[in-house]
Design an enzyme around this catalytic site. Sequence first.
Site, PDB file in Angstrom:
ATOM      1  N   LYS A  85       0.145  -1.453  -0.641  1.00  0.00           N
ATOM      2  CA  LYS A  85      -0.082   0.061   0.119  1.00  0.00           C
ATOM      3  C   LYS A  85       1.177   1.330   0.102  1.00  0.00           C
ATOM      4  O   LYS A  85       0.184   2.170  -0.884  1.00  0.00           O
ATOM      5  CB  LYS A  85      -1.364  -0.213   1.218  1.00  0.00           C
ATOM      6  CG  LYS A  85      -1.893  -1.385   1.174  1.00  0.00           C
ATOM      7  CD  LYS A  85      -2.551  -1.145   2.507  1.00  0.00           C
ATOM      8  CE  LYS A  85      -2.482  -1.996   3.450  1.00  0.00           C
ATOM      9  NZ  LYS A  85      -1.449  -3.046   3.886  1.00  0.00           N
ATOM     10  N   THR A  86       2.176   1.282   0.449  1.00  0.00           N
ATOM     11  CA  THR A  86       2.818   2.388   0.714  1.00  0.00           C
ATOM     12  C   THR A  86       3.533   2.498  -0.105  1.00  0.00           C
ATOM     13  O   THR A  86       3.610   3.730  -0.942  1.00  0.00           O
ATOM     14  CB  THR A  86       4.048   2.119   2.135  1.00  0.00           C
ATOM     15  OG1 THR A  86       2.943   2.034   3.337  1.00  0.00           O
ATOM     16  CG2 THR A  86       4.669   3.844   2.493  1.00  0.00           C
ATOM     17  N   ASP A 130      -1.632   6.631   7.110  1.00  0.00           N
ATOM     18  CA  ASP A 130      -1.585   5.334   6.479  1.00  0.00           C
ATOM     19  C   ASP A 130      -2.291   5.085   8.352  1.00  0.00           C
ATOM     20  O   ASP A 130      -2.240   5.775   8.774  1.00  0.00           O
ATOM     21  CB  ASP A 130       0.054   4.560   7.071  1.00  0.00           C
ATOM     22  CG  ASP A 130      -0.381   3.065   6.644  1.00  0.00           C
ATOM     23  OD1 ASP A 130      -0.744   2.691   6.407  1.00  0.00           O
ATOM     24  OD2 ASP A 130       1.050   2.757   7.201  1.00  0.00           O
ATOM     25  N   THR A 179      -6.215  -1.846   6.991  1.00  0.00           N
ATOM     26  CA  THR A 179      -6.553  -2.851   6.559  1.00  0.00           C
ATOM     27  C   THR A 179      -8.079  -3.902   7.469  1.00  0.00           C
ATOM     28  O   THR A 179      -7.560  -4.612   7.642  1.00  0.00           O
ATOM     29  CB  THR A 179      -4.473  -3.860   7.715  1.00  0.00           C
ATOM     30  OG1 THR A 179      -5.175  -2.905   9.005  1.00  0.00           O
ATOM     31  CG2 THR A 179      -3.467  -3.635   8.035  1.00  0.00           C
ATOM     32  N   ARG A 238       6.234  -8.257   1.764  1.00  0.00           N
ATOM     33  CA  ARG A 238       7.843  -7.724   2.962  1.00  0.00           C
ATOM     34  C   ARG A 238       8.083  -9.182   3.524  1.00  0.00           C
ATOM     35  O   ARG A 238       9.712  -9.116   3.670  1.00  0.00           O
ATOM     36  CB  ARG A 238       6.637  -7.190   3.831  1.00  0.00           C
ATOM     37  CG  ARG A 238       7.221  -6.663   5.621  1.00  0.00           C
ATOM     38  CD  ARG A 238       6.539  -6.021   6.184  1.00  0.00           C
ATOM     39  NE  ARG A 238       6.676  -4.236   6.118  1.00  0.00           N
ATOM     40  CZ  ARG A 238       5.211  -3.984   6.221  1.00  0.00           C
ATOM     41  NH1 ARG A 238       3.886  -4.556   7.081  1.00  0.00           N
ATOM     42  NH2 ARG A 238       4.629  -2.648   5.146  1.00  0.00           N
TER      43      ARG A 238
END
Length: 352
Positions: A85-86, A130, A179, A238
């Site tokens: 997302k980032t 975020d 999330t 990640r």
Amino acid sequence: MAIISSNIGDDDFSLRRKELRIVDSKIIQEEKRNDNLNLARPVTLQEFIGQEQLKSSLRIAIDASIYRKEPLEHILLYGQPGLGKTTLAFLIANEMNTKCKIATAPSIERPRDIVGLLLGLKEGEVLFIDEIHRLNRLTEELLYSAMEDFRLDLTMGANRGARCRTINLPRFTLIGATTKLASISAPLRDRFGISEKIEFYKCDELKQIIINFSRLINLNFDDEASYNLAKISRGTPRIALRLLKRVRDYAQVVKKTNFVSFDLIKKALNSYQIDDKGLDSLDRKYLSFLNQNNNIPIGLDSIAAGLGDNSSMLEFVVEPYLIQIGFLMRTPRGRLLTGLGKKYINSKNDNF
Ligand code: ADP
């Protein structure tokens, strides 16, 4: 006009600098050159692996807004941690040839924080928030008119001395990441023109991500090795990159090599107690705990207390993958191990 009484002083509209990152494409390119695995993010949609459906909607939206010389619509990205997302927020700003300012919702404590952020934006810039589901109510309400009409309606001072002030904002794009889509209020959700889910990645996509990043750090993977590392990466870039770092350490320090074979991966991950399903000791502790309770559903808080761990961590980091591979069920009465999960944990001897 919706006026929000937020008791904002005229003076300090600035968010503490340490909680705000301003990034433009040049900085990202520089980060890439630094060869640092933490910072090397894809900077164009083309470089971003996977999520084909999402990329094609974003491509159209970006091209349309460039064509019309208008800022991009506000975008809400939702999905599990570590799915990109980032990274997407950075690269959307890059594709729009603009800057991205980043803040996390918990750092925007007071109304003046969000006002400071909004006043610091220039025409067309991207503001990335975020964990947007964690915004407090006042901040969220200030965002409504900012998102819809690029305007801030403020009440300065208190009681009889109170005065209203409207401030026009530059047209900007808000990208929110979460999330927990269900925790975002309907009025906030409705103000995002684009709302997109980021899915878990397929094995082939993760393999490609691993190969791309391993090139950056001069590591050579054989085909079987990269595929097997991808297989245990829980559908999450990640995690793939975290495992890649462990493998790199083992290869370079223990085996003194830059070549990674399947055999080396097995040994490296075994030394970190990560098994052939990609489960680590916490996952196995979690499954064993449920296994001891003989088909009785257990609430998340009880599991967290039993394991001495944080319930959010279990909910967002441990459980999604166990559910995805069919080892765990969330029922209204609590968490329950499936037959497959039971079979796995009973057969486990803690080896890779
Ligand atoms: P999130 O914001 O969803 O928690 P991030 O954007 O921080 O996830 O991504 C985690 C890591 O995975 C970053 O290092 C990023 O570069 C990498 N990554 C995520 N998605 C992709 C992708 N599709 N292609 C390549 N790398 C990715």
